[in-house]
Motif scaffolding. Structure first.
Motif, PDB file in Angstrom:
ATOM      1  N   CYS A  14      -3.080  23.008 -36.702  1.00 24.14           N
ATOM      2  CA  CYS A  14      -4.074  23.385 -37.713  1.00 24.14           C
ATOM      3  C   CYS A  14      -3.398  24.243 -38.776  1.00 24.14           C
ATOM      4  N   PHE A  15      -3.674  23.913 -40.025  1.00 24.56           N
ATOM      5  CA  PHE A  15      -3.054  24.662 -41.123  1.00 24.56           C
ATOM      6  C   PHE A  15      -3.638  26.075 -41.205  1.00 24.56           C
ATOM      7  N   GLY A  16      -4.849  26.258 -40.668  1.00 23.15           N
ATOM      8  CA  GLY A  16      -5.489  27.571 -40.716  1.00 23.15           C
ATOM      9  C   GLY A  16      -5.172  28.406 -39.482  1.00 23.15           C
ATOM     10  N   CYS A  17      -5.786  28.046 -38.342  1.00 21.05           N
ATOM     11  CA  CYS A  17      -5.686  28.917 -37.156  1.00 21.05           C
ATOM     12  C   CYS A  17      -4.492  28.590 -36.252  1.00 21.05           C
ATOM     13  N   LYS A  18      -3.730  27.537 -36.583  1.00 17.80           N
ATOM     14  CA  LYS A  18      -2.501  27.158 -35.855  1.00 17.80           C
ATOM     15  C   LYS A  18      -2.753  26.566 -34.466  1.00 17.80           C
ATOM     16  N   GLU A  19      -3.995  26.234 -34.153  1.00 18.72           N
ATOM     17  CA  GLU A  19      -4.299  25.516 -32.907  1.00 18.72           C
ATOM     18  C   GLU A  19      -3.522  24.189 -32.913  1.00 18.72           C
ATOM     19  N   THR A  20      -3.058  23.752 -31.749  1.00 18.54           N
ATOM     20  CA  THR A  20      -2.286  22.506 -31.723  1.00 18.54           C
ATOM     21  C   THR A  20      -2.981  21.402 -30.917  1.00 18.54           C
ATOM     22  N   TYR A  21      -2.635  20.165 -31.267  1.00 19.39           N
ATOM     23  CA  TYR A  21      -3.216  18.980 -30.620  1.00 19.39           C
ATOM     24  C   TYR A  21      -2.107  17.940 -30.477  1.00 19.39           C
ATOM     25  N   PRO A  22      -2.246  17.013 -29.494  1.00 19.40           N
ATOM     26  CA  PRO A  22      -1.232  15.954 -29.365  1.00 19.40           C
ATOM     27  C   PRO A  22      -1.250  15.032 -30.592  1.00 19.40           C
ATOM     28  N   ILE A  23      -0.078  14.618 -30.995  1.00 15.79           N
ATOM     29  CA  ILE A  23       0.068  13.741 -32.163  1.00 15.79           C
ATOM     30  C   ILE A  23      -0.820  12.504 -32.043  1.00 15.79           C
TER      31      ILE A  23
END
Ligand code: F0G
Length: 430
Positions: A14-23
């Motif tokens: 996430c560009f805001g909160c930096k949460e990540t997800y699988p591609i």
């Protein structure tokens, strides 16, 4: 120890909160589930060694920096590898040391969009999509239609009714896209397309909020450094519409500096990345206006944007946050130019350098004309005059000849009888 696969080296962040997800979850959602911001592709580790695949410049030379797992999924028309053309006549006119134009009109569908689309469509194939969609001011639709045709995907494009250049709509028709005109502007078209794709997960949205598009477009920056034999330019000036272009060019330079990508772009010289200058049209300039007010955390969307440079007639840029971050983090700036300045710049670039670009693509030259006019009055010019400047010319002028011909139609050109005497008398008179 298990060797780290390419799949393990990238996440959606996430560009805001930096949460990540699988591609590979992309397409099930388009924004951060926690805070609603846009997503970007992030490498999780540094790059130690990148395989040299091909000497030929182009997007897929940088496959090792692109989150595609299987080369067999590549859908390509040989995009990228566009010329970086030194413009000595204009440099002299403006009193600048060194000016280059990266001519993106040389791409397969004649705009920079092909760089992003080759990656976006290859990833769509890898993820198993059969249907893709975009909203467009013209170039994205032409590019998406071409790559979809090649990949046998069903392509739906939404365009604002009556607001896109004939050359671009002709391309989308030829490539066989399903074209729907929206009774509204580009921002309305993107809103409608997003709503459908967010709820119907069989259709992949391929506007530049799609981070795989950005991964393709970032290769522009790698190429610029390679073409300057490892020299990093001091300034990159480019048009801004929806904000994808500026986001990707900055991402490319950031990766060069963050990762020390000598293996990709050769040894690079320069201790800092370039300052990125985003240029908008006066009637559609929410990002430039926010910058001028010193604001990096919000924009005021323009409800009824208007510019004859139809490609960038966008009032509510979806990637505004990434665009302002690129300007901020590169210590760059943003400005706007009038339509009159844009058309003058388009003619200047063509008549002084032989480069015919579409109106939106002439905004960087319009900006330099404006800065040069302020010689002695503005710091900006003094800072730029002894530097290396690269302007990105995003699209070919042949896409939108009507915009140029409205002042001078071919019928109004001088006609002579078909004999040499008549020609001679005209030449003598002149
Ligand atoms: N130049 C041209 C020729 C474009 O077509 C566009 C965008 C831009 C610049 C601006 O790039 O949106 O990434 O900031 N055209 C999109 C389209 C919106 O639908 O073809 P951006």
């Amino acid at each position: 120890m298990r060797s780290v696969s390419k799949e393990d080296s990238y996440v959606l962040r996430c560009f805001g909160c930096k949460e990540t997800y699988p591609i590979d979850d992309y397409g099930k959602f388009y924004r951060c589930k926690a805070c609603g911001n846009l997503l970007e592709v992030k490498r999780t580790g540094r790059i130690s060694k990148v395989k040299k695949r091909t000497a030929r410049l182009g997007v897929w030379k940088y496959l090792d920096l692109i989150p595609l797992w299987n080369e067999r999924n590549i859908v390509s028309l040989s995009e990228g590898g566009t010329n970086l053309i030194e413009c000595r006549n204009l440099a002299k006119l403006f009193g600048l040391k060194s000016l280059f134009v990266k001519f993106e009109g040389q791409n397969p569908t004649a705009s920079f969009k092909d760089r992003g689309m080759t990656v976006g469509i290859s990833k769509a194939v890898e993820l198993g999509f059969k249907k893709v969609m975009c909203a467009s001011t013209g170039n994205t639709s032409a590019s998406l239609a071409a790559y979809s045709a090649r990949a046998n995907l069903h392509c739906v494009v939404l365009v604002p009714k009556g607001k896109i250049a004939m050359g671009k709509i002709a391309q989308a028709i030829a490539y066989g896209a399903e074209i729907l005109q929206v009774d509204g502007n580009f921002d309305d078209s993107l809103r409608v397309a997003s709503e459908i794709c967010e709820t119907n997960h069989e259709i992949l949205l391929l506007n530049s909020l799609n981070p795989f598009r950005i991964e393709g477009q970032k290769t522009t920056s790698f190429e610029i450094v390679e073409q300057l034999s490892g020299r990093v330019p001091d300034y990159v000036v480019l048009p801004v519409g929806n904000g994808g272009n500026i986001t990707s060019v900055w991402k490319g330079f950031s990766e060069i500096f963050e990762n020390g990508l000598q293996n990709i772009v050769g040894r690079h010289r320069g201790s800092t990345p370039p300052k990125i200058i985003g240029v908008q049209a006066e009637g559609a300039a929410p990002i430039a206006r926010a910058f001028k007010e010193g604001r990096f955390d919000s924009i005021d969307p323009v409800l009824n944007p208007h510019t004859e440079a139809s490609a960038i007639n966008i009032g509510s840029p979806v990637s505004w946050m990434k665009a302002l971050a690129a300007i901020h983090d590169s210590h760059g700036s943003a400005d706007y130019v009038s339509d009159d300045e844009i058309f003058k710049a388009q003619k200047l670039l063509a008549s002084k350098e032989g480069l015919f670009v579409e109106p939106a693509s002439a905004t960087p030259i319009a900006y330099l004309t404006k800065i040069a006019r302020m010689r002695g009055l503005s710091d900006e010019y003094d800072k730029m005059k002894n530097s290396t400047i690269v302007c990105i010319a995003t699209g070919n002028g042949l896409k939108d000849p009507n915009a140029l011909l409205k002042d001078l139609s071919p019928e109004s050109l001088k006609t002579i009888p078909a004999d040499a005497k008549s020609l001679e008398s005209v030449l003598i008179r002149n």
